[in-house]
Design an enzyme around this catalytic site. Sequence first.
Site, mmCIF file in Angstrom:
data_model
loop_
_atom_site.group_PDB
_atom_site.id
_atom_site.type_symbol
_atom_site.label_atom_id
_atom_site.label_comp_id
_atom_site.label_asym_id
_atom_site.label_seq_id
_atom_site.Cartn_x
_atom_site.Cartn_y
_atom_site.Cartn_z
ATOM 1 N N SER A 171 -29.240 47.451 18.193
ATOM 2 C CA SER A 171 -30.640 47.649 18.564
ATOM 3 C C SER A 171 -30.736 48.819 19.522
ATOM 4 C CB SER A 171 -31.198 46.381 19.221
ATOM 5 O OG SER A 171 -30.815 46.353 20.574
ATOM 6 N N LYS A 172 -31.969 49.119 19.867
ATOM 7 C CA LYS A 172 -32.199 50.253 20.766
ATOM 8 C C LYS A 172 -31.582 49.988 22.137
ATOM 9 C CE LYS A 172 -35.621 52.702 18.385
ATOM 10 N NZ LYS A 172 -36.451 52.038 17.400
ATOM 11 N N ARG A 173 -31.272 48.723 22.383
ATOM 12 C CA ARG A 173 -30.676 48.392 23.683
ATOM 13 C C ARG A 173 -29.188 48.745 23.758
ATOM 14 N NH1 ARG A 173 -34.328 44.504 22.898
ATOM 15 N NH2 ARG A 173 -32.865 43.205 21.770
ATOM 16 N N SER A 207 -39.897 54.451 18.572
ATOM 17 C CA SER A 207 -40.154 53.639 19.770
ATOM 18 C C SER A 207 -39.057 53.851 20.805
ATOM 19 C CB SER A 207 -40.261 52.160 19.391
ATOM 20 O OG SER A 207 -39.074 51.750 18.762
#
Length: 313
Positions: free
Chosen positions: A250-252, A12
């Site tokens: 996280s991806k952030r 994702s």
Amino acid sequence: MTCLGRFAPSPSGRIHLGNILCCLLAWLSARQKDGRVLLRIEDLDTARCPRRYARQMEEDLRWLGLDWDVGPGAEGPDGPYYQSERTAVYEAALETLEKMGLVYPCFCTRAELHAVSAPHRSDGQTVYPGTCRDLTAAEAAERAKKRAPALRLRVPAEEIAFRDGHMGPQRQRLDAECGDFLLRRSDGLFAYQLAVVVDDAAMGVTEVVRGADLLDSTPRQLLLYRLLGLRAPEFYHFPLLLAPDGRRLSKRDADAGLDVLRERAAPEEILGKLAYLAGFNPSAAPKSTWALLADFDWDKVPREDVRIPEGLF
Ligand code: GLU
């Protein structure tokens, strides 16, 4: 039986340090047993996981030296290796469970589920209170005219116990701590719990290495293995990497993404530091996957979450 480990990332976004550690541990754990490694792309949610992200992930894994023997680009007999192409396999498993009378339609909306004060699981999700469990066929048909249902599995009032290869003995009372869980969402997407079990079994995976955030899912998956008459793999869950301020990565977290890391570090530098955080590289010195094989030892891997020191990467 020869060992078959796997990477099962959901593409994702660009992979981050947490995903890389997961693939590294899965790779080392399997290779140390002279096992093979499989790559399966968990892109059930194709809107969030477009194919170009998967391609980038495959390229990133190769760059890191995390190779696979079976999977995209190395087709074996049990493909396809993209979950988005395996819907028929999940349909068949769902049908088996339906024939056993264990599946029921659920019309609850997300808002309704949040409103009921059901107990909370350790991962913050609520336990499904069983609202739609005992609808009659007529009631279900009536509601289906207005809203497409999700499908849930009726869980038994039973405790599931297992021994995790790294975290030790685990137990969960399914009805009280989890409740009837989703097999298919109301938009038709199959749930992770069903797909992962069906695929790991169909692909002959013998060991699953993944983050401790999925430890709580394992009893659900063990129930599905049993109901579908499938052989369950060994499970190894490892602690999560935390950002320097203690939050879950996280991806952030831009710094933790491979897009940024690749600009400034060689694969061996990234792997050496990760292996140091995971307890088995004696220093943060750069090392390749194959060089780390000699150092890898599950006993050295911590059981508590690991905070990434500021400025390490
Ligand atoms: N696709 C899942 C994820 O990326 C992992 C599933 C698993 O390892 O069982 O979080």
